[in-house]
Design an enzyme around this catalytic site. Structure first.
Site, PDB file in Angstrom:
ATOM      1  N   ARG A   1      -1.267  -6.551   7.398  1.00 51.80           N
ATOM      2  CA  ARG A   1      -0.391  -5.734   6.554  1.00 51.80           C
ATOM      3  C   ARG A   1       0.113  -4.494   7.307  1.00 51.80           C
ATOM      4  O   ARG A   1       1.266  -4.101   7.153  1.00 51.80           O
ATOM      5  CB  ARG A   1      -1.108  -5.338   5.275  1.00 51.80           C
ATOM      6  CG  ARG A   1      -1.294  -6.502   4.313  1.00 51.80           C
ATOM      7  CD  ARG A   1      -1.849  -6.048   2.977  1.00 51.80           C
ATOM      8  NE  ARG A   1      -2.165  -7.160   2.117  1.00 51.80           N
ATOM      9  CZ  ARG A   1      -1.293  -7.782   1.313  1.00 51.80           C
ATOM     10  NH1 ARG A   1      -0.039  -7.394   1.290  1.00 51.80           N
ATOM     11  NH2 ARG A   1      -1.671  -8.786   0.559  1.00 51.80           N
TER      12      ARG A   1
ATOM     13  N   GLY B   1       0.796  -1.221   0.000  1.00 53.62           N
ATOM     14  CA  GLY B   1       0.000   0.000   0.000  1.00 53.62           C
ATOM     15  C   GLY B   1       0.829   1.272   0.000  1.00 53.62           C
ATOM     16  O   GLY B   1       0.277   2.372   0.008  1.00 53.62           O
TER      17      GLY B   1
ATOM     18  N   GLY C   1       2.752   2.413  -2.385  1.00 55.83           N
ATOM     19  CA  GLY C   1       2.831   3.068  -3.688  1.00 55.83           C
ATOM     20  C   GLY C   1       3.822   2.420  -4.636  1.00 55.83           C
ATOM     21  O   GLY C   1       4.125   2.973  -5.700  1.00 55.83           O
ATOM     22  N   LYS C   2       4.315   1.235  -4.278  1.00 55.68           N
ATOM     23  CA  LYS C   2       5.290   0.534  -5.130  1.00 55.68           C
ATOM     24  C   LYS C   2       4.736   0.290  -6.533  1.00 55.68           C
ATOM     25  O   LYS C   2       5.395   0.597  -7.528  1.00 55.68           O
ATOM     26  CB  LYS C   2       5.667  -0.830  -4.522  1.00 55.68           C
ATOM     27  CG  LYS C   2       6.352  -0.795  -3.204  1.00 55.68           C
ATOM     28  CD  LYS C   2       6.755  -2.183  -2.732  1.00 55.68           C
ATOM     29  CE  LYS C   2       5.654  -3.191  -2.630  1.00 55.68           C
ATOM     30  NZ  LYS C   2       4.740  -3.032  -1.509  1.00 55.68           N
TER      31      LYS C   2
ATOM     32  N   ARG D   1      -8.553  -0.190  -1.538  1.00 56.96           N
ATOM     33  CA  ARG D   1      -8.347  -1.243  -2.546  1.00 56.96           C
ATOM     34  C   ARG D   1      -9.540  -2.181  -2.655  1.00 56.96           C
ATOM     35  O   ARG D   1      -9.803  -2.757  -3.690  1.00 56.96           O
ATOM     36  CB  ARG D   1      -7.134  -2.102  -2.174  1.00 56.96           C
ATOM     37  CG  ARG D   1      -5.811  -1.492  -2.394  1.00 56.96           C
ATOM     38  CD  ARG D   1      -4.795  -2.523  -1.968  1.00 56.96           C
ATOM     39  NE  ARG D   1      -3.435  -2.131  -2.251  1.00 56.96           N
ATOM     40  CZ  ARG D   1      -2.381  -2.837  -1.919  1.00 56.96           C
ATOM     41  NH1 ARG D   1      -2.536  -3.992  -1.281  1.00 56.96           N
ATOM     42  NH2 ARG D   1      -1.178  -2.430  -2.208  1.00 56.96           N
TER      43      ARG D   1
ATOM     44  N   ARG E   1      -6.866 -12.190  -8.635  1.00 53.49           N
ATOM     45  CA  ARG E   1      -7.933 -11.255  -8.290  1.00 53.49           C
ATOM     46  C   ARG E   1      -8.646 -10.882  -9.581  1.00 53.49           C
ATOM     47  O   ARG E   1      -8.101 -11.068 -10.679  1.00 53.49           O
ATOM     48  CB  ARG E   1      -7.344 -10.003  -7.633  1.00 53.49           C
ATOM     49  CG  ARG E   1      -6.737 -10.279  -6.265  1.00 53.49           C
ATOM     50  CD  ARG E   1      -6.118  -9.032  -5.673  1.00 53.49           C
ATOM     51  NE  ARG E   1      -5.517  -9.321  -4.374  1.00 53.49           N
ATOM     52  CZ  ARG E   1      -4.475  -8.685  -3.897  1.00 53.49           C
ATOM     53  NH1 ARG E   1      -3.876  -7.728  -4.571  1.00 53.49           N
ATOM     54  NH2 ARG E   1      -4.003  -9.000  -2.710  1.00 53.49           N
TER      55      ARG E   1
END
Length: 160
Positions: A151, A17, A19-20, A140, A47
């Site tokens: 996470r 989360g 921003g990679k 997300r 997904r």
């Protein structure tokens, strides 16, 4: 063209989360002639909208374990009961094409890659705050509340 030895991979890492994915997508768009993205392997189910070979190489846990045993990965990680890994072949194929390989991995993977002969550059992405990170993960709509908590806990460890 540069010598292949000078085409050191670039590893983009940071908490889930952070921003990679957005950074890598922007770099790939802007430098598509110079960069090649290494598609990771995973044992998790796709997904909605994900395509095999584009977003991940979706494989069975049995195949992943066999490939790890045969030392086919430069790094592997387990999260939420699913395994992830970057294959040596993927990185080498990109380098042989004359491009710099860019990888998007977590901190577990960074520790492993540091022990390889690949000698990459590392870019660590830090989120603006834990609150912003939590908001991104919730936005997300791909995680359970338990997954988000897990996470965030991992992110706190990675940021200290």
């Amino acid at each position: 063209m540069s010598s292949l030895k000078n085409l050191r991979p670039i590893v983009v890492c940071g908490p889930s989360g952070s921003g990679k994915t957005s950074l890598v997508a922007r770099l790939m768009k802007e430098f598509y002639n110079e960069l090649g993205f290494s598609v990771s392997h995973t044992t998790r189910k796709p997904r909605p909208g994900e395509k095999d070979g584009q977003h991940y190489h979706f494989i069975t846990k049995e195949q992943m374990l066999e490939d790890i045993k045969c030392e086919k990965f430069i790094e592997t990680a387990t999260f939420g009961g699913n395994m992830y890994g970057t294959s040596k072949t993927s990185v080498n194929d990109i380098t042989k094409s004359g491009k710099i390989c860019i990888l998007e991995i977590d901190v577990q993977g960074v520790k492993q890659i540091k022990k390889t002969e690949f000698n990459p550059w590392f870019i660590f992405i830090e989120p603006p705050s834990m609150e912003a990170l939590e908001a991104r993960l919730k936005a997300r709509n791909t995680e359970t509340e338990e997954g988000i908590v897990q996470r965030l806990k991992i992110a706190e460890e990675e940021l200290t």
